[in-house]
Design an enzyme around this catalytic site. Sequence first.
Site, PDB file in Angstrom:
ATOM      1  N   PHE A  17      -2.312  45.842  -0.835  1.00  0.00           N
ATOM      2  CA  PHE A  17      -3.298  45.085   0.001  1.00  0.00           C
ATOM      3  C   PHE A  17      -3.264  43.552  -0.646  1.00  0.00           C
ATOM      4  O   PHE A  17      -4.141  43.080  -1.136  1.00  0.00           O
ATOM      5  CB  PHE A  17      -4.498  45.607  -0.025  1.00  0.00           C
ATOM      6  CG  PHE A  17      -4.825  46.906   0.590  1.00  0.00           C
ATOM      7  CD1 PHE A  17      -4.043  46.927   1.890  1.00  0.00           C
ATOM      8  CD2 PHE A  17      -5.802  47.708   0.369  1.00  0.00           C
ATOM      9  CE1 PHE A  17      -4.105  48.490   2.514  1.00  0.00           C
ATOM     10  CE2 PHE A  17      -6.031  48.967   1.001  1.00  0.00           C
ATOM     11  CZ  PHE A  17      -5.090  49.305   2.079  1.00  0.00           C
ATOM     12  N   ILE A  18      -2.068  43.108  -0.900  1.00  0.00           N
ATOM     13  CA  ILE A  18      -1.802  41.790  -1.633  1.00  0.00           C
ATOM     14  C   ILE A  18      -1.835  40.479  -0.541  1.00  0.00           C
ATOM     15  O   ILE A  18      -0.753  40.247   0.317  1.00  0.00           O
ATOM     16  CB  ILE A  18      -0.736  41.750  -2.528  1.00  0.00           C
ATOM     17  CG1 ILE A  18      -0.576  42.993  -3.395  1.00  0.00           C
ATOM     18  CG2 ILE A  18      -0.700  40.215  -3.218  1.00  0.00           C
ATOM     19  CD1 ILE A  18      -2.074  42.867  -4.229  1.00  0.00           C
TER      20      ILE A  18
ATOM     21  N   THR B 294      -5.109  45.353  -7.004  1.00  0.00           N
ATOM     22  CA  THR B 294      -5.386  46.629  -6.583  1.00  0.00           C
ATOM     23  C   THR B 294      -3.852  47.423  -6.438  1.00  0.00           C
ATOM     24  O   THR B 294      -2.792  47.034  -6.153  1.00  0.00           O
ATOM     25  CB  THR B 294      -5.886  46.535  -4.975  1.00  0.00           C
ATOM     26  OG1 THR B 294      -6.981  45.646  -5.009  1.00  0.00           O
ATOM     27  CG2 THR B 294      -6.116  47.533  -4.256  1.00  0.00           C
TER      28      THR B 294
ATOM     29  N   GLY C  31      -8.879  50.410  -6.832  1.00  0.00           N
ATOM     30  CA  GLY C  31      -9.445  48.748  -6.337  1.00  0.00           C
ATOM     31  C   GLY C  31      -9.724  48.144  -7.291  1.00  0.00           C
ATOM     32  O   GLY C  31      -9.560  46.620  -7.409  1.00  0.00           O
TER      33      GLY C  31
ATOM     34  N   GLU D 294     -11.951  42.502  -1.419  1.00  0.00           N
ATOM     35  CA  GLU D 294     -12.364  41.749  -2.706  1.00  0.00           C
ATOM     36  C   GLU D 294     -13.399  42.324  -3.582  1.00  0.00           C
ATOM     37  O   GLU D 294     -14.544  41.626  -3.940  1.00  0.00           O
ATOM     38  CB  GLU D 294     -12.491  40.241  -2.372  1.00  0.00           C
ATOM     39  CG  GLU D 294     -11.232  39.593  -1.985  1.00  0.00           C
ATOM     40  CD  GLU D 294     -11.080  38.320  -2.350  1.00  0.00           C
ATOM     41  OE1 GLU D 294     -11.723  37.709  -3.356  1.00  0.00           O
ATOM     42  OE2 GLU D 294     -10.118  37.628  -1.532  1.00  0.00           O
TER      43      GLU D 294
ATOM     44  N   PHE E 271      -2.999  37.072  -5.913  1.00  0.00           N
ATOM     45  CA  PHE E 271      -3.688  37.669  -6.984  1.00  0.00           C
ATOM     46  C   PHE E 271      -3.180  39.168  -6.712  1.00  0.00           C
ATOM     47  O   PHE E 271      -3.682  39.754  -5.639  1.00  0.00           O
ATOM     48  CB  PHE E 271      -5.103  37.352  -7.180  1.00  0.00           C
ATOM     49  CG  PHE E 271      -5.832  38.118  -8.329  1.00  0.00           C
ATOM     50  CD1 PHE E 271      -5.897  37.590  -9.544  1.00  0.00           C
ATOM     51  CD2 PHE E 271      -6.334  39.467  -8.357  1.00  0.00           C
ATOM     52  CE1 PHE E 271      -6.524  38.126 -10.743  1.00  0.00           C
ATOM     53  CE2 PHE E 271      -6.992  40.083  -9.269  1.00  0.00           C
ATOM     54  CZ  PHE E 271      -7.025  39.220 -10.582  1.00  0.00           C
TER      55      PHE E 271
ATOM     56  N   GLY F 290     -22.961  41.363  25.260  1.00  0.00           N
ATOM     57  CA  GLY F 290     -22.772  42.466  25.844  1.00  0.00           C
ATOM     58  C   GLY F 290     -21.393  42.995  26.266  1.00  0.00           C
ATOM     59  O   GLY F 290     -20.400  42.891  25.558  1.00  0.00           O
TER      60      GLY F 290
ATOM     61  N   ILE G 188     -25.822  40.358  22.572  1.00  0.00           N
ATOM     62  CA  ILE G 188     -26.222  39.358  23.502  1.00  0.00           C
ATOM     63  C   ILE G 188     -25.152  39.161  24.580  1.00  0.00           C
ATOM     64  O   ILE G 188     -25.282  38.981  25.603  1.00  0.00           O
ATOM     65  CB  ILE G 188     -26.402  37.923  22.860  1.00  0.00           C
ATOM     66  CG1 ILE G 188     -27.779  38.056  21.958  1.00  0.00           C
ATOM     67  CG2 ILE G 188     -26.655  36.781  23.728  1.00  0.00           C
ATOM     68  CD1 ILE G 188     -28.037  36.728  21.268  1.00  0.00           C
TER      69      ILE G 188
END
Lengths: 249, 379
Positions: free
Chosen positions: B155-156, B125, B130, B363, B122, B339, B337
């Site tokens: 950005f496709i 953009t 955008g 998106e 699709f 770390g 957690i």
Amino acid sequence: MNYVVAMKQVPDLQQLRIRDKKPVLTDIPLEFGKIDKNALECAVSLKEACGGEVIIAAVGSGELTETIKDGLACGADRATMIADDGVDALQSADVAVLLVRLIKELDDVGLIFFAEGSADNYSGQVGSRVAQLLGYPQVGFACDVRMEGDRAVVTRALEGSFEEVEVDLPAVVIVASDLNKPRLPTVIQILKAGKKPQEVTDLAAVGHEASELTVCVENLAPDTDRKKQELAGSTELLAVLKENGIIDK
Amino acid sequence: MDFNLTTEEQLIQKVAKEYSETVIAPLAEQIHATNDVPEEVFQGMRELGFFGINAPEEFGGGGGNYLSFLLAIYELSKSSAGVGMIMSVNNFCHCLIAALGDDEQKATYLPKIIAGEEIASFAFTEASTGSDPKQLTCLATLDGDDYVLNGSKRFITNASFPGPMILVAKEESTGRATAFIIDKFAEGYSLSEPWEKIGVHGGPLYDVYFKDFRVPAKNIMGGLGGGMLILKAAMVYAKVGVCGISLGVATAAYEEALAFAKDKTHRGEPIVKKFEHIRFTLIEMEMKLLAAKWAVYHYAWSLDNNSDLFQLAKEAAMAKAAVTEAGVDIVNQAMSIIGSYGVVTDYKISRLWGDIIIGPQVEGSASTLKAMAASILLM
């Protein structure tokens, strides 16, 4: 010739919780056992090679009418079952009698497949009992099954060796888990499974009276506490790992 | 109210989970390192029907619901967000064509992308916009029975795979945004080098250039000037996949953190037992996962049961913003957690962090989606 696969619904062991050393079965989803899936895969492969139908015969609680969709998605053509919550209290001997009733209603049965044991209590009795009740030959520990004319050739996995036997049909074949790797059902197979033919009856309709041959006294989970061993170094670690069979001896 | 999944939904999830754990997970680090999904992964997905779960049966799809698709993409994305992204974009493209394409477009394009033989893209953009159709510069000029496309798209996803692309361009004579279905790699189609993303590797991202690219006028989808409708419908259908990816990545992070907390000891005792703040953090993560799960499950349910595009768009925007932002919180807590082990790439959590951080930005960024949802609030 048709293939019958006897399948048992069991709790999904991956979701089983242990509380006070006892398995908590409440709200655990039911599924068919892994070795049952091996048996089904074997029957489906034979059907694909030789023709015929694969029919699941099952005895289980009321949820069986849903669980059965898994087997139908994995390639079975239809199912015949006794779905009744009273089944949970039945013993292997009763289940064998009920399965025989279902199987006797089917036409042109050639091979009847069982797993070597169910994933929950693993009594390993039902296949042999069914063979006895029907008066059919049985072959156990099957790791390969093929058809040659009007006979089945079964390879049996024994300790340290294999044995090949020929068996007249109809026969009961009890399969081992290393028989095959069951294929995953496709999305389309899953979504169409519920539309396949199913014959469902219940305990009242078959009029079965339960036996009380054995009594389950207690069902406990094994302890799985850490050993908390302190080791001096890698040499000792290797020795302990070998000793416990975690790495090669 | 029944919160139970149907048997069919449970089975689809189970199959996706097994495929994810046995086929994709062993290749996940390779996919991340090479930014490439091996053919064997696609082949298995085709055979199992993952590309067409919720597509019409008449074109080879499963005829299942959006929740089934969501459950599958969630499981696959627990192992590889890149695989999930490829599947997500392909899925909403076939949903768009099935919903808004004409009979010929459906017959031409649906069977192959539903089967996964081709992978759809699709393209809206551009470098300068955008989500705003008025700022489009990619131009479609009528020439006989064809339109000629000139311009570029930014950005496709999936642009490097053969198959159709739904592209929104400015139609020259009207100046209105218009959607076309084009065949990628026809003459006049070229790609940039892939963008080097910080996460979601395997789901390739390119700029696409069009130079005198011809597309038949009959390939207009949604009518002349119907680009805005296509964009709104894409908004509705596309977010369920992205939500599934974020939920999958966040769940994987939670599982990593829980396993680490059980395994890592402090003075001989697992840190999950020793420190209350570790347990507290894990429960907070689980609370956020639970809320995100039901938000996206309801959104998927709405896609099958509601038809008001505006309300669906609002729910899609809210769910996507909520789930992707919750995902970032959850993975950050997993990092806290784990770390210092979390910041070295030897540990899976670093990959999951790169994957999750992308969610709110693509998106439709979280802020854009909130603005869109807010605009519908007053309608």
